[in-house]
Design a protein around this motif. Structure first.
Motif, short mmCIF file in Angstrom:
data_model
loop_
_atom_site.label_atom_id
_atom_site.label_comp_id
_atom_site.label_asym_id
_atom_site.label_seq_id
_atom_site.Cartn_x
_atom_site.Cartn_y
_atom_site.Cartn_z
N SER A 116 11.81 18.03 4.38
CA SER A 116 11.25 16.73 4.72
C SER A 116 11.62 15.70 3.66
O SER A 116 12.10 16.04 2.57
N ALA A 117 11.36 14.44 3.99
CA ALA A 117 11.63 13.37 3.03
C ALA A 117 10.77 13.49 1.79
O ALA A 117 11.08 12.93 0.74
N THR A 118 9.65 14.25 1.90
CA THR A 118 8.79 14.46 0.75
C THR A 118 9.27 15.63 -0.11
O THR A 118 8.63 15.97 -1.10
N ALA B 283 7.55 10.49 12.21
CA ALA B 283 7.76 9.16 11.65
C ALA B 283 7.32 9.10 10.19
O ALA B 283 8.04 8.58 9.32
N ALA B 284 6.12 9.64 9.92
CA ALA B 284 5.61 9.61 8.55
C ALA B 284 6.50 10.39 7.60
O ALA B 284 6.80 9.93 6.49
N MET C 168 0.84 -1.20 0.00
CA MET C 168 0.00 0.00 0.00
C MET C 168 0.88 1.24 0.00
O MET C 168 1.84 1.34 0.75
N GLN C 169 0.55 2.22 -0.84
CA GLN C 169 1.28 3.49 -0.89
C GLN C 169 0.31 4.63 -0.59
O GLN C 169 -0.48 5.03 -1.43
N PRO C 170 0.33 5.16 0.64
CA PRO C 170 -0.62 6.20 1.02
C PRO C 170 -0.36 7.51 0.27
O PRO C 170 0.75 7.77 -0.20
N LEU D 229 6.11 10.30 3.73
CA LEU D 229 4.66 10.41 3.61
C LEU D 229 4.19 11.80 3.99
O LEU D 229 4.67 12.39 4.97
N ALA D 230 3.24 12.33 3.24
CA ALA D 230 2.66 13.63 3.54
C ALA D 230 1.69 13.52 4.70
O ALA D 230 0.94 12.55 4.81
N THR D 231 1.69 14.52 5.58
CA THR D 231 0.80 14.52 6.74
C THR D 231 0.16 15.89 6.91
O THR D 231 0.68 16.91 6.46
#
Length: 366
Positions: A346-348, A19-20, A1-3, A25-27
């Motif tokens: 961020s990682a994004t 963590a996300a 799954m890729q949110p 992952l975007a939050t």
């Protein structure tokens, strides 16, 4: 799954969001405490500073994962106990919500509880059901965490979500079993839409037992991590706490720096830190307390009641393991090893120093 995006209810200073972000992952978080929001803004985390009850899935159309850690004060042993006393009522509300009783009537009855914060534990279920009923767009995954006393509520959630087509698992996790240098138990629920089984994360480290060597136990697991592993103090020390002792001096807990920390609470600044021969040392700084929760060393703690922010947060390292289990991923070593710093981007790829206002759904400013 890729949110696509995680909407984090009661997001606090950002434990799950850290963590996300480390997982790419975007939050977006919803949090009403201005102090926690000050930290989130300083960290560049997308944030709506408001009451979760004023919002719902329609305000965050891109979010396909629902997460949340409702306030625990009425359920925790250290709190007033109103949530524990109202547990039967809360479980009855779960049944009423799943039966699709009138929402306004339910809200009216919730307002009659001894402590209004108790009803907040039901907000994630409201969001999950509204996504199904109002949008015909169920969340693909749901992640919830709370103090152990809330586990019966998560078990009721599990039955409710299974009736809506989710695969669900819930239980108690010990943080030191996932490399957090702290003993702390959390009630965790993971759910995924569909019939494919979803599991809680498998332990990676041994559990702590007082007086038992960290090298003892299952050789397939790593030794539990110590305070010395994450703090840069020059010499061994003892932490003396009265947490859970009722203030009785003779019952004060002690942990050595060669052990995991006891549970980090909002009162961590009251813990004495002394050398092994009893000389008083500096008490934990906010950065050190955050590191015991596995927040980055340079995490920009801001606002008031920083100790309480830290104590209330979910440890990011535990959250990485929970999220990866939810999505069927192996926890990436680089994400786990990269928790030590909070980089400018961020990682994004988003610059954390820039305002997130332009990224917020238009309705979210209502």
């Amino acid at each position: 799954m890729q949110p696509v995006q995680i909407v984090d209810l009661f997001a606090g200073p950002g434990g799950l969001d850290v963590a996300a972000e480390k997982l790419g992952l975007a939050t977006v978080g919803v949090e009403w405490d201005s102090a926690a929001c000050a930290t989130r803004h300083a960290a560049g985390l997308a944030t709506i500073e408001d009451d979760v009850r004023r919002y719902g899935p329609a305000f965050f159309p891109d979010a396909d994962v629902l997460a949340g850690g409702p306030p625990c004060q009425t359920f925790t042993v250290a709190g007033n106990g109103a949530g524990r006393r109202a547990l039967d009522d809360v479980l009855a509300f779960v049944d009423r919500m799943v039966a699709r009783e009138d929402r306004e009537e339910i809200a009216k009855d919730l307002s009659k509880l001894e402590d209004e914060r108790t009803g907040l534990v039901l907000e994630p279920l409201r969001w999950a059901l509204e996504a199904i009923d109002d949008l015909d767009k169920p969340y693909r995954a749901i992640v919830l965490e709370q103090v152990p006393a809330v586990l019966p509520v998560w078990e009721a959630y599990a039955e409710a979500l299974r009736s809506e087509g989710y695969s669900v698992n819930c239980g108690l996790l010990r943080t030191e079993a996932y490399g957090v240098p702290q003993t702390r138990k959390r009630a965790v629920l993971v759910a995924r839409m569909g019939s494919e089984p979803v599991k809680l994360p498998a332990p990676t480290h041994r559990t702590y037992r007082k007086g038992i060597s960290r090298d003892s136990g299952d050789i397939r697991l790593e030794p539990w991590r110590t305070m010395e592993d994450v703090l840069n103090r020059d010499s061994p020390f003892l932490v003396i706490s009265n947490y859970g002792t009722g203030g009785e001096p003779k019952a004060r807990g002690r942990r050595g720096s060669w052990e995991p920390s006891a549970t980090v609470t909002g009162k961590i600044s009251r813990n004495r830190v002394v050398s092994v021969d009893g000389v008083e040392m500096d008490r934990f700084s906010f950065s050190e307390a955050g590191r015991l929760q596995t927040f980055p060393t340079d995490y920009p703690w801001s606002g008031q009641d920083v100790g309480q922010q830290i104590g209330n947060a979910v440890p990011p390292r535990l959250a990485i393991h929970v999220l990866c289990a939810e999505f069927g991923w192996e926890p990436p070593t680089d994400a786990l090893n990269n928790l030590g710093t909070w980089m400018s981007k961020s990682a994004t790829g988003v610059d954390r120093t820039k305002s997130y206002a332009s990224r917020m759904p238009a309705m979210a400013s209502a």
